[in-house]
Design a protein around this motif. Structure first.
Motif, PDB file in Angstrom:
ATOM      1  N   MET A 107      44.575  42.829  40.895  1.00  0.00           N
ATOM      2  CA  MET A 107      43.298  43.122  40.266  1.00  0.00           C
ATOM      3  C   MET A 107      43.544  43.547  38.818  1.00  0.00           C
ATOM      4  SD  MET A 107      40.951  45.040  43.122  1.00  0.00           S
ATOM      5  CE  MET A 107      39.443  44.634  42.227  1.00  0.00           C
ATOM      6  N   GLU A 108      42.614  43.198  37.952  1.00  0.00           N
ATOM      7  CA  GLU A 108      42.660  43.631  36.551  1.00  0.00           C
ATOM      8  C   GLU A 108      41.415  44.470  36.311  1.00  0.00           C
ATOM      9  OE1 GLU A 108      43.493  41.762  32.113  1.00  0.00           O
ATOM     10  OE2 GLU A 108      42.632  40.472  33.669  1.00  0.00           O
ATOM     11  N   ILE A 109      41.619  45.745  36.055  1.00  0.00           N
ATOM     12  CA  ILE A 109      40.503  46.679  35.966  1.00  0.00           C
ATOM     13  C   ILE A 109      40.703  47.595  34.768  1.00  0.00           C
ATOM     14  CG2 ILE A 109      39.200  48.498  37.139  1.00  0.00           C
ATOM     15  CD1 ILE A 109      40.184  47.421  39.793  1.00  0.00           C
ATOM     16  N   GLY A 110      39.654  47.761  33.993  1.00  0.00           N
ATOM     17  CA  GLY A 110      39.686  48.690  32.873  1.00  0.00           C
ATOM     18  C   GLY A 110      39.832  47.997  31.539  1.00  0.00           C
ATOM     19  N   TRP A 111      40.321  48.734  30.561  1.00  0.00           N
ATOM     20  CA  TRP A 111      40.426  48.260  29.189  1.00  0.00           C
ATOM     21  C   TRP A 111      41.823  47.645  28.964  1.00  0.00           C
ATOM     22  CZ3 TRP A 111      36.024  48.222  26.489  1.00  0.00           C
ATOM     23  CH2 TRP A 111      35.007  49.110  26.882  1.00  0.00           C
ATOM     24  N   HIS A 112      41.866  46.335  28.839  1.00  0.00           N
ATOM     25  CA  HIS A 112      43.128  45.636  28.629  1.00  0.00           C
ATOM     26  C   HIS A 112      42.978  44.658  27.466  1.00  0.00           C
ATOM     27  CE1 HIS A 112      44.881  47.218  32.324  1.00  0.00           C
ATOM     28  NE2 HIS A 112      43.742  46.917  32.937  1.00  0.00           N
ATOM     29  N   GLU A 113      44.063  44.499  26.725  1.00  0.00           N
ATOM     30  CA  GLU A 113      44.041  43.616  25.563  1.00  0.00           C
ATOM     31  C   GLU A 113      44.023  42.154  25.985  1.00  0.00           C
ATOM     32  OE1 GLU A 113      46.500  44.114  21.660  1.00  0.00           O
ATOM     33  OE2 GLU A 113      47.591  42.686  22.916  1.00  0.00           O
ATOM     34  N   GLU A 194      42.493  52.886  43.546  1.00  0.00           N
ATOM     35  CA  GLU A 194      43.492  53.656  44.281  1.00  0.00           C
ATOM     36  C   GLU A 194      44.873  53.021  44.235  1.00  0.00           C
ATOM     37  OE1 GLU A 194      41.870  54.144  48.166  1.00  0.00           O
ATOM     38  OE2 GLU A 194      40.185  55.390  47.482  1.00  0.00           O
ATOM     39  N   ASP A 195      44.934  51.697  44.021  1.00  0.00           N
ATOM     40  CA  ASP A 195      46.239  51.029  43.950  1.00  0.00           C
ATOM     41  C   ASP A 195      46.918  51.349  42.627  1.00  0.00           C
ATOM     42  OD1 ASP A 195      45.787  49.890  46.399  1.00  0.00           O
ATOM     43  OD2 ASP A 195      45.121  47.957  45.603  1.00  0.00           O
ATOM     44  N   CYS A 199      47.922  46.871  35.861  1.00  0.00           N
ATOM     45  CA  CYS A 199      46.674  46.193  35.490  1.00  0.00           C
ATOM     46  C   CYS A 199      45.436  46.949  35.955  1.00  0.00           C
ATOM     47  CB  CYS A 199      46.663  44.776  36.050  1.00  0.00           C
ATOM     48  SG  CYS A 199      47.931  43.699  35.333  1.00  0.00           S
ATOM     49  N   ILE A 200      45.634  48.106  36.585  1.00  0.00           N
ATOM     50  CA  ILE A 200      44.509  48.904  37.080  1.00  0.00           C
ATOM     51  C   ILE A 200      44.536  50.269  36.405  1.00  0.00           C
ATOM     52  CG2 ILE A 200      43.430  49.951  39.092  1.00  0.00           C
ATOM     53  CD1 ILE A 200      44.661  47.757  40.802  1.00  0.00           C
ATOM     54  N   GLU A 201      43.517  50.536  35.593  1.00  0.00           N
ATOM     55  CA  GLU A 201      43.411  51.834  34.925  1.00  0.00           C
ATOM     56  C   GLU A 201      42.775  52.862  35.851  1.00  0.00           C
ATOM     57  OE1 GLU A 201      43.062  51.698  30.125  1.00  0.00           O
ATOM     58  OE2 GLU A 201      41.212  51.457  31.254  1.00  0.00           O
ATOM     59  N   SER A 202      43.100  54.096  35.635  1.00  0.00           N
ATOM     60  CA  SER A 202      42.437  55.171  36.366  1.00  0.00           C
ATOM     61  C   SER A 202      41.034  55.388  35.788  1.00  0.00           C
ATOM     62  CB  SER A 202      43.237  56.465  36.247  1.00  0.00           C
ATOM     63  OG  SER A 202      43.191  56.954  34.904  1.00  0.00           O
TER      64      SER A 202
END
Length: 243
Positions: A107-113, A194-195, A199-202
């Motif tokens: 999964m890709e979650i949050g702010w990524h470039e 939770e993972d 690629c997963i931001e808190s």
């Protein structure tokens, strides 16, 4: 000008900043709320463009409206009505144009470039945006780039972040985010966080400095939405000449 028709698939994924962008420029739009049981309109004569927003699940879910929207996208492309797809909407576009949608490696979650992919398509579509910028993501699936389309953007987490075909644009990430949307998704989909994965931001990181992050995102939104609208205007003029 005929309205832009926007398809909403779940209440927490509305047009958001895209609606603000269109209103600020006097562009009429209407929202079809699939999540409220509205049917998929098949008329294309009354619209200047189509937008398909994000949603839960994937294009492989057994909902009748998924097949109906895929068929509508094919018709719109054939009739040169510009289409914009966001996340699930981009995946619908990929399938409609002969591509595939598969599970992403993570999964890709949050702010990524995201970064531009070298080529004429990216130079054209992203002329007003930085070569690299931070976008907002929340997806578990990824689309392939259909034959004849051009890949525009990539990220370290997902190879295919955007593609274009003529006046049609598919995005895997979200330009339309607002503060209520970000905070709402964190509350609604917090279990996805939770993972432990790069690629997963808190939730804490995702909401830190949110006003500044959104201001930067919306500058990019203005550039990319504006480029898509140029295609809407050009396509409308071309259809008027043929009429």
């Amino acid at each position: 000008m005929k309205p832009v028709r926007i398809f909403r698939h779940i209440a927490c994924e509305p047009p958001g900043y895209l609606g603000d962008f269109l209103r600020a420029r006097g562009i009429p739009f209407e929202v079809v709320c699939i999540d409220e049981g509205q049917t998929v309109p098949t008329d294309l004569d009354g619209v200047s463009g189509l937008v398909f927003m994000g949603g839960a699940g994937s294009v492989h879910d057994p909902h009748a409206w998924i097949a109906e929207e895929i068929a509508l996208i094919r018709r719109a492309v054939a009739e040169a009505v510009p289409v914009l797809g966001v996340c699930l909407g981009g995946q619908l576009m990929s399938v409609a144009l002969g591509g595939e949608v598969t599970r992403a490696p993570a999964m890709e979650i949050g702010w990524h470039e995201v970064r531009q992919v070298p080529g004429a398509g990216a130079r054209d579509w992203l002329a007003g945006a930085p070569e690299r910028f931070t976008a907002y993501h929340w997806h578990a699936w990824t689309f392939s780039v259909p034959e004849g389309a051009e890949r525009l953007l990539a990220s370290d987490c997902t190879d295919n972040q955007a593609f274009a075909l003529g006046p049609h644009l598919a995005l895997q990430f979200h330009l339309e985010m607002t503060a209520p949307m970000v905070n709402g998704w964190v509350r609604r989909y917090g279990g996805d966080l939770e993972d432990a994965h790069p690629c997963i931001e808190s939730a804490a990181l995702m909401t830190r400095g949110l006003a500044q992050r959104l201001a930067a995102l919306h500058r990019v939104s203005d550039a990319i939405y504006g480029r898509w609208l140029e295609g809407v205007v050009d396509a409308r003029a071309a259809r008027s000449r043929r009429a």
